[in-house]
Structure formats: C-alpha cells, structure tokens
Design a protein around this motif. Structure first.
Motif, mmCIF file in Angstrom:
data_model
loop_
_atom_site.group_PDB
_atom_site.id
_atom_site.type_symbol
_atom_site.label_atom_id
_atom_site.label_comp_id
_atom_site.label_asym_id
_atom_site.label_seq_id
_atom_site.Cartn_x
_atom_site.Cartn_y
_atom_site.Cartn_z
ATOM 1 N N GLU A 174 150.673 54.389 97.599
ATOM 2 C CA GLU A 174 149.525 55.022 98.273
ATOM 3 C C GLU A 174 148.727 55.940 97.350
ATOM 4 O O GLU A 174 147.674 56.453 97.736
ATOM 5 N N VAL A 175 149.206 56.187 96.143
ATOM 6 C CA VAL A 175 148.614 57.189 95.261
ATOM 7 C C VAL A 175 147.736 56.528 94.207
ATOM 8 O O VAL A 175 148.079 55.472 93.659
ATOM 9 N N ASP A 176 146.603 57.154 93.910
ATOM 10 C CA ASP A 176 145.718 56.705 92.841
ATOM 11 C C ASP A 176 146.268 57.229 91.511
ATOM 12 O O ASP A 176 146.283 58.441 91.268
ATOM 13 N N VAL A 177 146.737 56.330 90.667
ATOM 14 C CA VAL A 177 147.369 56.738 89.408
ATOM 15 C C VAL A 177 146.563 56.258 88.199
ATOM 16 O O VAL A 177 147.124 55.994 87.133
ATOM 17 N N ARG A 178 145.259 56.156 88.352
ATOM 18 C CA ARG A 178 144.435 55.731 87.219
ATOM 19 C C ARG A 178 144.420 56.769 86.102
ATOM 20 O O ARG A 178 144.287 56.423 84.930
ATOM 21 N N ASP A 179 144.549 58.047 86.450
ATOM 22 C CA ASP A 179 144.521 59.103 85.441
ATOM 23 C C ASP A 179 145.883 59.184 84.749
ATOM 24 O O ASP A 179 146.887 59.545 85.355
ATOM 25 N N ALA A 180 145.918 58.848 83.463
ATOM 26 C CA ALA A 180 147.179 58.841 82.717
ATOM 27 C C ALA A 180 147.682 60.235 82.403
ATOM 28 O O ALA A 180 148.830 60.394 81.971
ATOM 29 N N ASP A 181 146.880 61.271 82.598
ATOM 30 C CA ASP A 181 147.283 62.644 82.300
ATOM 31 C C ASP A 181 147.616 63.437 83.559
ATOM 32 O O ASP A 181 147.824 64.643 83.498
ATOM 33 N N LEU A 182 147.685 62.760 84.692
ATOM 34 C CA LEU A 182 148.021 63.424 85.939
ATOM 35 C C LEU A 182 149.531 63.498 86.072
ATOM 36 O O LEU A 182 150.236 62.492 85.931
ATOM 37 N N GLY A 183 150.057 64.704 86.307
ATOM 38 C CA GLY A 183 151.490 64.881 86.452
ATOM 39 C C GLY A 183 152.028 64.164 87.685
ATOM 40 O O GLY A 183 151.314 63.961 88.671
ATOM 41 N N PHE A 184 153.314 63.806 87.643
ATOM 42 C CA PHE A 184 153.921 63.059 88.743
ATOM 43 C C PHE A 184 153.854 63.850 90.040
ATOM 44 O O PHE A 184 153.516 63.306 91.102
ATOM 45 N N PHE A 185 154.170 65.127 89.993
ATOM 46 C CA PHE A 185 154.143 65.936 91.201
ATOM 47 C C PHE A 185 152.709 66.262 91.618
ATOM 48 O O PHE A 185 152.418 66.409 92.802
ATOM 49 N N GLU A 186 151.820 66.388 90.649
ATOM 50 C CA GLU A 186 150.407 66.587 90.971
ATOM 51 C C GLU A 186 149.839 65.363 91.675
ATOM 52 O O GLU A 186 148.960 65.477 92.534
ATOM 53 N N ALA A 187 150.324 64.189 91.330
ATOM 54 C CA ALA A 187 149.826 62.954 91.938
ATOM 55 C C ALA A 187 150.317 62.774 93.365
ATOM 56 O O ALA A 187 149.798 61.930 94.093
ATOM 57 N N GLY A 188 151.310 63.556 93.784
ATOM 58 C CA GLY A 188 151.835 63.446 95.145
ATOM 59 C C GLY A 188 153.303 63.105 95.212
ATOM 60 O O GLY A 188 153.849 62.907 96.298
ATOM 61 N N GLY A 189 153.980 63.033 94.065
ATOM 62 C CA GLY A 189 155.391 62.695 94.052
ATOM 63 C C GLY A 189 156.273 63.864 94.444
ATOM 64 O O GLY A 189 155.834 65.011 94.524
ATOM 65 N N ASN A 190 157.535 63.563 94.683
ATOM 66 C CA ASN A 190 158.539 64.585 94.954
ATOM 67 C C ASN A 190 159.828 64.192 94.246
ATOM 68 O O ASN A 190 159.886 63.177 93.553
ATOM 69 N N SER A 191 160.866 65.004 94.394
ATOM 70 C CA SER A 191 162.102 64.768 93.648
ATOM 71 C C SER A 191 162.763 63.447 94.043
ATOM 72 O O SER A 191 163.375 62.775 93.205
ATOM 73 N N LEU A 192 162.656 63.038 95.316
ATOM 74 C CA LEU A 192 163.247 61.773 95.735
ATOM 75 C C LEU A 192 162.509 60.589 95.121
ATOM 76 O O LEU A 192 163.125 59.598 94.692
#
Length: 337
Positions: free
Chosen positions: A124-142
């Motif tokens: 569901e997340v837009d990950v086109r930006d290669a410099d976007l952090g995983f948690f900034e993109a919407g991720g969590n520890s799981l």
C-alpha cells in the motif's frame, strides 16, 4: 492501532498545529496486513508542506503510536450531508520528501530489486523515493521482520535485523548489497570462550558520575556515595508534599545516593507525550529506563518489604541496584553496573 486506543480527533487537532496545514483528517488504514493511521492534509494557500517538518512537529505533541504512518495532500475535504468530513471519499497525492537522482543504470537496477521487496512487504506504500526511511514510509517493527526475511532470502547473510535499523532506506540497503558483492571470501567468526574480554563500549546510567573513569574508580574502591539531599531536590520534595497536603519535615531527610537529575526523562523512548510524561511520579521516571534489566536485582525488587542492601565492592559483577527504605517518593538509590 497496535493495541492502543486512539481518538482521531486528537490526532487531527495535532496535525492542524503543524506548519503549513490548514485542515487535517485522519483515518485508519492497512499497511502490509497491519492497522495503521493515514492523514490527509489541506495546506494553506501557497504553502508547501514538508514531510520531515510535519513528522518533527508531531513527535513533540503525540506519542509514537498516534503519529500517522502515511500522509497525503488534498485540494479539499469532502463532506457528508450533515457537514462532517467524509473519510470514505478522501483521496490525495502522497506527501514524500524530495527524491534524489539516480547516479547510473547499474545502481538503478539494484534499487529496483530492493524496491520490489519493499513493495512485497508494504504493497500500500509508495516507495519510489529511494532515500525514504522504512519507518518514514509507514513501516513498523513487524513489517521490518518481513522485509528482513525477504532480503535474507534474496541476498543471504548480507543483512542483520539490527542492521536494518541503520540501513533503513532503499539506497542504503542497495549500497550494502553492492559492497557485499565485492567481498570474495567471508570470514566466519571463531569462538574464543577463554580469551580475555575487552569492554569497547557501554551505555549505562551511572547516577551522578561525570564520566566512566570516575565510575570505575568508585566501583573498585567501594566508595560510599551517600550525601545529603541536594538543595534543588529538597525544593522539589517540599513542593510535592505541599501539593498533596502532607507535612514536610526536613529532619526526616536522610543521607543517600540521590540522583540530581531525577526530573529528566526521555518521553519519546517510551512512546509518551510530553504532557503524560510530566504527570509521571519521579520514581516512575527513574524505574522505567531500568525496567529492562534482567539481573538478580530484578528478583530482589519483588520482595514486599524494603531491605538494607549489603555492602558492595570490586568483587561484585553484573548489573545491580541498591536502595534504602525511606518515606519520600523522590528518594532514590545508587545504580551500579
């Protein structure tokens, strides 16, 4: 969200206080099969919203679990016939930090491979930006656990779970892969159970020691650090007792190993808002950072009554806490490691 009850109105009020935001609406969403929050922001006329500034402003207002994982900009907020925000009709463009240009085609190919694994973990997340952090993109520890499994299956042995917290962007992970490709032979670590151990780094709370050298000297010498209650702490104790209506008797203040910074507390580390942290009792502010210690002192703290701690010296090893009984909530003990 992750076991926490969240009032969307409180999140929306915090979003409206962020720079450049005119109106904001929050709603629940799903990211990688887990519940999350997303925010739709209507900017002021002519204002350019910054994702990093908005996240920074929210971190000062809300605990981590109440901060939205995804942000969108909208041209208007759709309303229901009753005049309320129609969350079901909300749609907007993802709010992302400025992207950086790719240096060469080979790097672009590797970035695309890593990006594909991110999309598997978070479709569901837009990950086109290669410099976007995983948690900034919407991720969590799981979701990070899932990503680690995907990366390790594709490039075995390149990533550790702890390493993904530092290499948290697609570009950083691609750089690790590129570096690993240049290593022809990997050396396996050999165990040395009887070799001397050298301390190369430590992170502990040393009470009121200015540096680790002084701490080791006091530990080896069995120094007694009991002192009268500092004047600043004495004033705090008097205020606490006057607030709750208890009589304050300075004669009952005993010498002990007091912590001068008992009022300091890193609320972000424990997912608390600044307001909630201010309501914590001083004992809670000190005990929370110590709550993860798994030592013999943990069992000692389970006794119902307070006991006098035995003397300590250089022969004691490990991590321990000693305390003396006292009537005041701000009385604290010596912490040694």
């Amino acid at each position: 969200i992750r076991g926490h009850r969240i009032e969307l109105g409180e999140v929306e009020a915090a979003l409206a206080r962020c720079p450049g935001v005119s109106q904001a609406v929050a709603r629940a969403c799903r990211i990688g099969g887990y519940d999350a929050l997303e925010a739709f922001l209507l900017p002021h006329a002519g204002a350019a919203l910054s994702l990093r500034r908005i996240r920074s402003a929210l971190a000062d207002i809300l605990p981590e679990y109440m901060c939205p994982a995804l942000f969108h900009t909208v041209d208007g907020i759709p309303l229901t016939p009753s005049g309320k925000a129609d969350r079901g009709r909300l749609a907007g463009a993802p709010l992302l930090p400025p992207a950086r240009a790719v240096e060469n085609p080979e790097a672009a190919s590797l970035l695309d491979e890593v990006r594909a694994l991110w999309r598997q973990a978070m479709p569901e997340v837009d990950v086109r930006d290669a410099d976007l952090g995983f948690f900034e993109a919407g991720g969590n520890s799981l979701l990070l656990l899932q990503l680690h499994g995907l990366l390790d299956k594709r490039w075995p042995g390149v990533f550790t779970l702890a390493g993904l917290f530092s290499e948290s962007t697609i570009r950083a992970q691609a750089a690790c892969i590129d570096q690993a490709r240049g290593v022809a032979v990997r050396r396996e670590a050999t165990a040395a159970p009887h070799a001397p151990v050298a301390i190369i780094g430590m992170a502990v709370r040393l009470g009121d020691h200015a540096d680790t050298e002084r701490f080791w000297q006091d530990l080896a010498g069995g120094a007694d650090l009991n002192v009268p209650l500092p004047e600043a702490r004495r004033h705090e104790v008097r205020q606490v007792f006057e607030t709750v209506g208890f009589p304050f008797d300075e004669a009952r203040l005993r010498e002990a190993a007091y912590l001068s910074d008992v009022s300091s507390f890193d609320h972000k580390r424990f997912g608390l808002s600044p307001g909630d942290a201010a309501l914590l009792e001083p004992r809670q502010r000190v005990k929370r950072p110590c709550g993860r210690w798994t030592t013999r002192a943990t069992a000692a703290r389970r006794w119902k009554g307070a006991t006098w701690a035995p003397s300590w010296g250089p022969a004691r090893t490990g991590c321990s806490r000693t305390r003396r009984p006292g009537p005041f909530p701000t009385r604290r003990s010596r912490s040694t490691c």
